[in-house]
Scaffold this motif. Structure first.
Motif, PDB file in Angstrom:
ATOM      1  N   ARG A  57      10.440  -4.567 -12.004  1.00  0.00           N
ATOM      2  CA  ARG A  57       9.427  -5.259 -12.797  1.00  0.00           C
ATOM      3  C   ARG A  57       9.223  -6.687 -12.293  1.00  0.00           C
ATOM      4  NH1 ARG A  57       8.325  -8.660 -16.415  1.00  0.00           N
ATOM      5  NH2 ARG A  57      10.431  -9.500 -16.607  1.00  0.00           N
ATOM      6  N   GLU A  61       5.896  -8.760 -10.581  1.00  0.00           N
ATOM      7  CA  GLU A  61       5.458 -10.087 -11.018  1.00  0.00           C
ATOM      8  C   GLU A  61       5.392 -11.055  -9.845  1.00  0.00           C
ATOM      9  OE1 GLU A  61       6.857 -10.437 -15.516  1.00  0.00           O
ATOM     10  OE2 GLU A  61       7.702 -11.987 -14.235  1.00  0.00           O
ATOM     11  N   ASN A  80       3.616  -0.355 -17.362  1.00  0.00           N
ATOM     12  CA  ASN A  80       3.332  -1.603 -18.070  1.00  0.00           C
ATOM     13  C   ASN A  80       2.304  -2.460 -17.351  1.00  0.00           C
ATOM     14  OD1 ASN A  80       5.433  -1.054 -20.013  1.00  0.00           O
ATOM     15  ND2 ASN A  80       6.816  -1.414 -18.293  1.00  0.00           N
ATOM     16  N   PHE A  81       1.984  -2.098 -16.109  1.00  0.00           N
ATOM     17  CA  PHE A  81       0.998  -2.862 -15.355  1.00  0.00           C
ATOM     18  C   PHE A  81      -0.318  -2.092 -15.228  1.00  0.00           C
ATOM     19  CE2 PHE A  81       5.082  -4.480 -14.188  1.00  0.00           C
ATOM     20  CZ  PHE A  81       4.893  -5.839 -14.065  1.00  0.00           C
ATOM     21  N   LYS A 118      -7.073  -4.377 -10.554  1.00  0.00           N
ATOM     22  CA  LYS A 118      -7.482  -5.319 -11.593  1.00  0.00           C
ATOM     23  C   LYS A 118      -6.265  -6.076 -12.140  1.00  0.00           C
ATOM     24  CE  LYS A 118      -8.198  -1.888 -15.326  1.00  0.00           C
ATOM     25  NZ  LYS A 118      -8.506  -0.569 -14.785  1.00  0.00           N
ATOM     26  N   TYR A 119      -5.089  -5.613 -11.799  1.00  0.00           N
ATOM     27  CA  TYR A 119      -3.879  -6.340 -12.179  1.00  0.00           C
ATOM     28  C   TYR A 119      -3.288  -7.070 -10.971  1.00  0.00           C
ATOM     29  CZ  TYR A 119      -4.362  -3.306 -16.201  1.00  0.00           C
ATOM     30  OH  TYR A 119      -4.853  -2.655 -17.292  1.00  0.00           O
TER      31      TYR A 119
ATOM     32  N   GLN B  50       9.864 -18.116 -13.207  1.00  0.00           N
ATOM     33  CA  GLN B  50      10.167 -16.704 -13.443  1.00  0.00           C
ATOM     34  C   GLN B  50      11.661 -16.450 -13.286  1.00  0.00           C
ATOM     35  OE1 GLN B  50      10.402 -13.923 -10.714  1.00  0.00           O
ATOM     36  NE2 GLN B  50       9.364 -12.224 -11.732  1.00  0.00           N
TER      37      GLN B  50
ATOM     38  N   LEU C 114      -3.083 -10.450 -17.169  1.00  0.00           N
ATOM     39  CA  LEU C 114      -2.845  -9.144 -16.557  1.00  0.00           C
ATOM     40  C   LEU C 114      -2.227  -8.189 -17.569  1.00  0.00           C
ATOM     41  CD1 LEU C 114      -1.666 -10.220 -13.024  1.00  0.00           C
ATOM     42  CD2 LEU C 114      -3.942  -9.673 -13.839  1.00  0.00           C
ATOM     43  N   GLN C 116       0.514  -7.785 -19.394  1.00  0.00           N
ATOM     44  CA  GLN C 116       1.805  -7.120 -19.254  1.00  0.00           C
ATOM     45  C   GLN C 116       2.499  -7.023 -20.613  1.00  0.00           C
ATOM     46  OE1 GLN C 116       5.923  -7.330 -16.941  1.00  0.00           O
ATOM     47  NE2 GLN C 116       4.447  -8.741 -16.142  1.00  0.00           N
ATOM     48  N   GLN C 117       2.869  -5.793 -20.996  1.00  0.00           N
ATOM     49  CA  GLN C 117       3.524  -5.566 -22.283  1.00  0.00           C
ATOM     50  C   GLN C 117       4.997  -5.258 -22.043  1.00  0.00           C
ATOM     51  OE1 GLN C 117       1.574  -4.996 -25.341  1.00  0.00           O
ATOM     52  NE2 GLN C 117      -0.200  -5.751 -24.215  1.00  0.00           N
TER      53      GLN C 117
END
Ligand code: NA
Ligand code: NA
Lengths: 308, 431, 151
Positions: A57, A61, A80-81, A118-119, B50, C114, C116-117
């Protein structure tokens, strides 16, 4: 700064979470060699294995942030993305392995790979990660009845939890790193994964029953950040895509070998491998599909895959 | 290879530390500077953010605030007192009896709490005045207290072993915990030996021999406190809960006990929570910052180059282990334990694994080694606490500290060259 | 003003710490007593931990509790000491501004746009990362007030 940086070699930094003995890593190494060859040394690949730069994950990012170029994640993490990737979490979505490859290699597979743009992330290919099955400590799982009351470790994914629940088990999310001791100490009674992961994680030392019900096919996805992709020239994009495509077929061969070896090795270590009748499982998971009965888009996608 | 990132990292880090920048900020700032060498500014800043956030995103880390909290509750809740009273009846009449009580008390405290500072302040403030009354020098008392407090970091549960598990990429915490018992007890025994000789030489008074009745009475008093030991370790080993969950159960248990002894109330509880939260935050910022640093080190392939040059010195495992131990001892003089573990685990672990050492053994070696550093100036949190509660100075406490350091170094070398000392117990439990 | 911020921040930390304990005990309870393990406690605990650590960093900064190695500064003259302190404060402010506030805001923005969950709780991850810029702002405030009151 140093001499090599001033030349016009484009270095792509690729991080993933797997061990260097894994088929995906080996395929990536070959991809790097191919890339250097195809591009005549103008492009190269730098690979960071073993979760050095973060979990799956976190690496996605980092692609979005722009400090990393490429990564490999399980489609389970992609949910999730790129929400429509959830579809792969549905149990018994594919009739068999051939059906799965056909869908992934065809227009539906490509459509889902492109969905991430799009992400700010773009899927480049799928690597084979086999099918996932249950492994348990005390008894084999011959039918969903056998799962009743068992605490089964699942990934942190809603679909995975729904699936185990609909089969009668209690889904328990535990991180992969803590799983070995959790199994050993009986915090959970079992887990589910593909044969090579079952073998490489040494969970077979604790779980003596592997029941090949093959409930889900969750491939791995190789992704690139759109930051980098958009920066590359058409020529560079072509080189990269070609190297990626060549690695796919190589990885599928390696995977098939790894799967065979893993099953042999765990049996040698005293694991009982059973092959239950899948139809009783497939009937019990209808409930998981019902969750999408109101979502026309997903319903459509599911139908297209099933009729492929 | 490219030396610029290493130079930027090392020079900025040392420079920042030397002008008095807090360690966590020094780590963060030098990491971001190093990133700027090869990553554009905005992505570099975002990546640091991050790493700080996700560095804390681990369920295992949760045990740290909980063991800190349960340690505080033990201090305030009368649990520490009862343990000391019990230890006193056991060894009070031997030469250096009070010093022995200190060591045993620290080991018992260590067996139920995860932090050495809690133990140093509890033991020091309770036993210090009694030792002075019996004619012990303040400095000797403080030295024993300081060194013995660190045994609690090796004897499980231990926060720093959790940090090591994180930095090593997931070595089993349960196995590390079991591995810590024997080295922790050995260190404690060596410290007791030194203390006995010292006390004999200085002809300190002997304490009263306790009657069996007293032993029994203090034992009964201490049973609820000792029971925590069984809950924590028993719960982990039998699989009722994970190490992290055990720490939360420890909080619940110490809380109930504190209320039962009427030493904790709803009025005092918020302050205890806040104190634990701030102690936790100090550690957590260090962890978050170190995560940025180890990220940028991996990104620039720094650990690989360091271990390559280290292995080039010699290919004799005994020599390499000696070098690593000396480097760590040196590091420990200047650096606190948590950042040292976070920074050096990813660098040294691949080297020793290449030599065939088990990561569990290396974890204990590293912690034992850095325990010595916790007691040395200029940076030694346990030293500061111990000197503080004894109301003496660092200079005066150095003389009695030296023979105790020797005891710790001997224990360290035993653990380094005899893997059975660490690996036997985990193997008994199949971990 | 500073006292008020301390108080609010302190209370927030107390609440987070308390909820964390209850949350993990609940996790053990649901698994062993209720029999159906709860699906969100692990994630909630980790996110609370992030908030506790990052906000706590600001609180601790406000009290100057972070460990430093002050060998060199102690040997320096009073004037140099004051000067070094100023340099350190400015460096911390710059880090908090660029990495925590600017970098942190960009991180929050990216995870927000974007979409994100989080996997189990299904909350936007932006909420989790929000702790970073908030803490950065608080640290800047504390350090500026430290510079004003430097002795
Ligand atoms: Na301990
Ligand atoms: Na030190």
């Amino acid at each position: 700064f140093s001499c090599s940086d001033t030349s016009d070699v484009e270095t792509i930094k690729l991080a993933h979470s797997l061990d260097v003995n894994h088929s995906v890593h080996k395929a990536m190494v070959k991809m790097g060699e191919d890339l250097a060859e195809i591009s005549g040394g103008k492009m190269q690949l730098e690979i960071y294995p073993s979760q050095q730069l973060g979990t799956e994950r976190e690496c996605i990012e980092l692609l979005q942030i722009g400090s990393l170029d490429m990564t490999k994640v399980s489609v389970g993490v992609m949910e999730n993305f790129a929400p429509r990737m959830k579809v792969f979490g549905l149990p018994y979505l594919f009739r068999d392995r051939a059906h799965a490859f056909e869908v992934l290699d065809g227009p539906i597979g490509q459509e889902l790979l492109d969905e991430g743009t799009k992400y700010w992330i773009k899927g480049m290919c799928y690597y084979d990660a086999g099918s996932r099955s249950f492994y348990t400590k005390d008894k084999p799982i011959n039918s969903p009845e056998d799962l009743k009351g068992l605490k089964i470790r699942v990934m942190e994914s809603v679909t995975a939890m729904d699936m185990v629940k609909s089969l009668g088990g209690s889904p328990t999310p535990i991180s992969w790193g803590e799983l070995y001791t959790s199994l050993q100490q009986g915090v959970v009674d079992g887990a589910e994964n593909n044969p090579p992961s079952f073998y490489l994680s040494r969970h077979y030392e604790v779980c003596k029953y592997y029941s090949l019900d093959e409930h889900t096919v969750l491939p791995d996805v190789l992704i690139i950040g759109t930051h980098v992709w958009d920066r590359l020239s058409e020529q560079q994009k072509k080189w990269l895509q070609q190297a990626v495509d060549q690695s796919v077929s190589y990885q599928r061969e390696l995977w098939a070998e790894a799967e065979k070896e893993a099953l042999e090795e765990v049996q040698k270590a005293g694991v009982t491998v059973v092959r239950p009748d899948k139809s009783s499982f497939a009937n019990d998971v209808e409930g998981v599909y019902e969750a999408y009965s109101k979502d026309d888009d997903m319903k459509d996608l599911i139908n297209r895959i099933k009729n492929n | 290879m490219d030396y610029i990132p290493i130079l930027v990292l090392v020079l900025s880090f040392v420079g920042l530390l030397s002008i008095g920048t807090p360690v966590a900020w020094s780590i963060s700032i030098s990491s971001v500077l190093t990133m700027l060498v090869s990553i554009p500014a905005l992505p570099a800043f975002t990546t640091v953010s991050q790493r700080m956030g996700t560095g804390l995103d681990s369920f295992a880390l949760l045990a740290i605030p909980f063991f800190i909290l349960s340690g505080q509750l033990m201090n305030k809740g009368g649990i520490a007192h009862r343990l000391i009273a019990f230890a006193k009846t056991l060894v009070g009449s031997l030469p250096g009896g009070l010093a022995l009580i200190n060591v045993i008390g620290a080991m018992l405290m260590g067996a139920i709490a995860g932090s050495a500072m809690a133990s140093a302040s509890a033991m020091g403030s309770i036993l210090g005045p009694e030792m002075e009354k019996e004619g012990y020098s303040k400095e000797f008392g403080a030295a024993v207290n300081i060194t013995s407090a660190t045994t609690g970091l090796i004897i499980p549960p231990s926060n720093v072993l959790i940090v090591y598990s994180l930095a090593s990429g997931g070595v089993s915490i349960a196995a590390l915990f079991l591995a810590g018992y024997i080295p922790g007890i050995i260190t404690g025994l060596f410290l007791m030996l030194v203390a006995m000789f010292w006390a004999k030489k200085k002809k300190y008074k002997l304490g009263k021999r306790s009657s069996l009745k007293d032993v029994f009475k203090t034992f009964i008093d201490a049973v609820p406190s000792l029971f925590l030991l069984i809950i924590v370790i028993g719960g982990i080993v039998t699989g009722i809960f994970t190490a992290t969950e055990a720490s939360a159960i420890a909080v619940l248990y110490t809380l109930i006990l504190g209320f039962a002894y009427k030493e904790i109330s709803f009025k005092t509880l918020p302050q205890i929570l806040l104190d634990s939260a701030s102690t936790t935050a100090v550690v957590m910022l260090l962890i978050g910052a170190s995560m940025s640093m180890s990220w940028v080190m991996s990104f620039e392939n720094i650990p690989q180059s360091i271990s390559a040059s280290l292995l080039a010195i010699s290919d004799n495992p005994i020599i390499i282990l000696l070098i690593i131990n000396l480097i760590l001892l040196f590091v420990g003089i200047f650096m606190d334990m948590t950042p040292a573990v976070l920074i050096f685990t990813p660098i040294f672990l691949p080297v020793v694994e290449g030599l065939g050492m088990d990561p569990i053994q290396f974890g204990i070696i590293m912690v034992l080694n850095l325990c010595i550093g916790l007691c040395t100036p200029p940076v030694g949190s346990v030293l500061f606490v111990g000197v503080g509660v004894a109301e003496t100075t660092i200079q005066k406490v150095m003389k009695p500290l030296l023979p105790l350091f020797l005891a710790m170094v001997v224990a360290l070398f035993l653990v380094t060259y005899f893997p059975q000392l660490t690996l036997w117990l985990p193997s008994v439990f199949n971990l | 003003m500073r006292k008020k911020i301390d108080k609010i921040l302190g209370n927030l930390l107390i609440v987070i710490m308390g909820v964390m304990v209850v949350n993990v005990i609940w996790q053990v309870f649901t698994r062993f007593v209720v029999g159906t393990p709860s699906s969100f406690t692990d994630e909630l605990a980790r996110y609370l931990m992030i908030w506790l650590g990052i906000l706590g960093a600001a609180y601790v900064s406000g009290r100057n509790m972070h460990v430093a190695i002050d060998v060199l500064p102690q040997k320096a003259s009073n004037k140099t000491q004051k000067y070094l302190k100023l340099v350190v404060y400015v460096l911390i402010i710059l880090f908090a501004l660029f990495a925590m506030v600017i970098g942190g805001c960009r991180l929050v923005y990216i995870t927000y746009v974007l979409d994100q969950q989080s996997p189990a709780l299904q909350i936007p991850l932006a909420f989790v990362y929000l702790a970073i810029p908030v803490s950065g702002l608080l640290i800047i405030y504390y350090k500026i007030s430290d510079i004003i009151n430097i002795e």
